[in-house]
Motif scaffolding. Structure first.
Motif, PDB file in Angstrom:
ATOM      1  N   LYS A 110       0.810  -1.479   0.058  1.00 24.12           N
ATOM      2  CA  LYS A 110      -0.033  -0.057  -0.041  1.00 24.12           C
ATOM      3  C   LYS A 110       0.642   1.217   0.088  1.00 24.12           C
ATOM      4  O   LYS A 110       0.724   2.063  -0.804  1.00 24.12           O
ATOM      5  N   ASP A 111       1.706   1.312   1.089  1.00 24.40           N
ATOM      6  CA  ASP A 111       2.647   2.501   0.965  1.00 24.40           C
ATOM      7  C   ASP A 111       4.180   2.316   1.483  1.00 24.40           C
ATOM      8  O   ASP A 111       5.023   3.173   1.567  1.00 24.40           O
ATOM      9  N   GLY A 112       4.112   0.996   1.828  1.00 27.76           N
ATOM     10  CA  GLY A 112       5.760   0.416   2.354  1.00 27.76           C
ATOM     11  C   GLY A 112       6.119   1.350   3.625  1.00 27.76           C
ATOM     12  O   GLY A 112       7.116   1.360   4.154  1.00 27.76           O
ATOM     13  N   SER A 113       5.083   2.004   4.329  1.00 25.26           N
ATOM     14  CA  SER A 113       5.539   2.829   5.453  1.00 25.26           C
ATOM     15  C   SER A 113       6.033   2.167   6.753  1.00 25.26           C
ATOM     16  O   SER A 113       6.990   2.761   7.606  1.00 25.26           O
ATOM     17  N   GLU A 114       5.668   0.592   6.829  1.00 31.58           N
ATOM     18  CA  GLU A 114       6.415  -0.021   8.130  1.00 31.58           C
ATOM     19  C   GLU A 114       7.839  -0.097   8.048  1.00 31.58           C
ATOM     20  O   GLU A 114       8.594  -0.373   9.042  1.00 31.58           O
ATOM     21  N   ILE A 115       8.303  -0.177   6.651  1.00 33.00           N
ATOM     22  CA  ILE A 115       9.835  -0.243   6.443  1.00 33.00           C
ATOM     23  C   ILE A 115      10.415   0.474   5.497  1.00 33.00           C
ATOM     24  O   ILE A 115      10.064   0.209   4.062  1.00 33.00           O
TER      25      ILE A 115
END
Length: 325
Positions: free
Chosen positions: A243-248
């Motif tokens: 979705k957005d890659g935000s966790e890594i």
């Protein structure tokens, strides 16, 4: 050589681990079409479909392997279902009850051992009731000797990934989970030297993630993006990474951070370099996020085989410990 079956096979992470431990796969099942594509590309066989429809196809085997669906029990999955007014856990008819499909195969085929893998939250879901039901079925209804432990992959791969492993044996034999290292390789060790610009976050997305994190920080929440320390490990890779890659997020000098590439996700999960990625980036992110940390499963597999070969009874093991005390 021992034989095993690979249920809820995904893209075959658990299979790789048990093949490395000396096993031979005699049956696989996975209903996701895209995951079947990746599985076929790497193992030369297309898994059977929905487990509820393939019981008559399951052959005899020594070890049953099942990373049964975790969404009904995961923290994120439960929160989402509650917000939508949907059932979760065993009340989730489409996924939560699939554990009982595993139980049916254990009852019918009576393999020597099994390995089940799921999210850490399985133990605490529904105030522990879900896990008590699972243990009761495995121990009291099916007669297996059951061990369980939460293992963190970060000592073997550069990712904080806690998963529960449930191991069972038909005989009352002694088993110990592997002692994994506390510190492992840094995330910079799995990064590709050159990465396409498409993986760099747009100004719009990067601005959104920063404002989103600031909004929750002001409320005292821990929500936000995960900008990685390259000399440390990352957060847990999830199926939503596409979705957005935000966790890594990987920091980049002089420009916005970037997501991991699918190959880097494969490395983060400990897949071999020759593992073929034949689907789109979006599908690949989902597949690796749903998979396992292969080296962790391999360590558990080796200890299971040792336990089966030694076949030391729990009673004998207890007596020896008392004598040596």
């Amino acid at each position: 050589m021992f034989t095993f079956i690979d249920l809820f096979a995904g893209i075959g992470g658990i299979r790789i681990a048990f093949e490395r431990a000396g096993g031979r796969c005699v049956f696989s099942s996975e209903w996701d079409v895209k995951a079947q594509e990746t599985y076929y590309a790497n193992f030369g066989e297309k898994p059977a479909g929905d487990i509820r429809e393939v019981h008559d196809q399951v052959p005899d085997h020594d070890i049953l392997l099942a990373g049964f669906p975790c969404q009904p029990f995961s923290i994120a999955g439960v929160s989402k279902k509650k917000s939508l007014g949907q059932a979760h856990g065993f009340a989730d008819e489409t996924q939560g009850t699939l554990f009982f499909e595993v139980a049916k195969i254990l009852r019918n085929k009576k393999p020597k051992a099994f390995l089940l893998e799921n999210v850490k939250n399985l133990r605490s879901h529904d105030k522990g009731r879900t896990f008590r039901i699972i243990k009761n079925v495995l121990e009291n209804e099916l007669g297996y000797t059951v061990y369980h432990e939460v293992l963190d992959a970060k000592g073997l791969v550069p990712q904080h990934r806690e998963r529960i492993f449930i191991v069972g044996f038909r005989e009352q034999i002694h088993f110990e989970f592997p002692q994994l290292p506390k510190e492992g390789p840094p995330i910079r060790s799995i990064l590709e030297p050159e990465v396409d610009e498409k993986y760099t976050l747009s100004d719009k997305l990067w601005s959104y993630l920063q404002s989103y994190a600031e909004k929750h920080r002001a409320k005292g929440n821990g929500f936000g993006y995960g900008l990685v320390d390259l000399d440390s490990y990352s957060r847990t890779l999830s199926a939503r990474y596409y979705k957005d890659g935000s966790e890594i997020l990987i920091p980049q000098e002089g420009k916005n951070p970037r997501r991991l590439t699918p190959r880097e996700c494969a490395r983060l999960q400990g897949f071999p370099e020759d593992f073929k990625i034949v689907v789109s980036d979006t599908a690949a992110y989902k597949q690796f996020g749903n998979s396992v940390a292969v080296p962790v499963v391999e360590a558990v597999a080796k200890n299971m085989i040792i336990a089966l070969e030694k076949n030391i009874s729990i009673t004998k093991d207890r007596e020896e410990k008392e004598q040596n005390a």
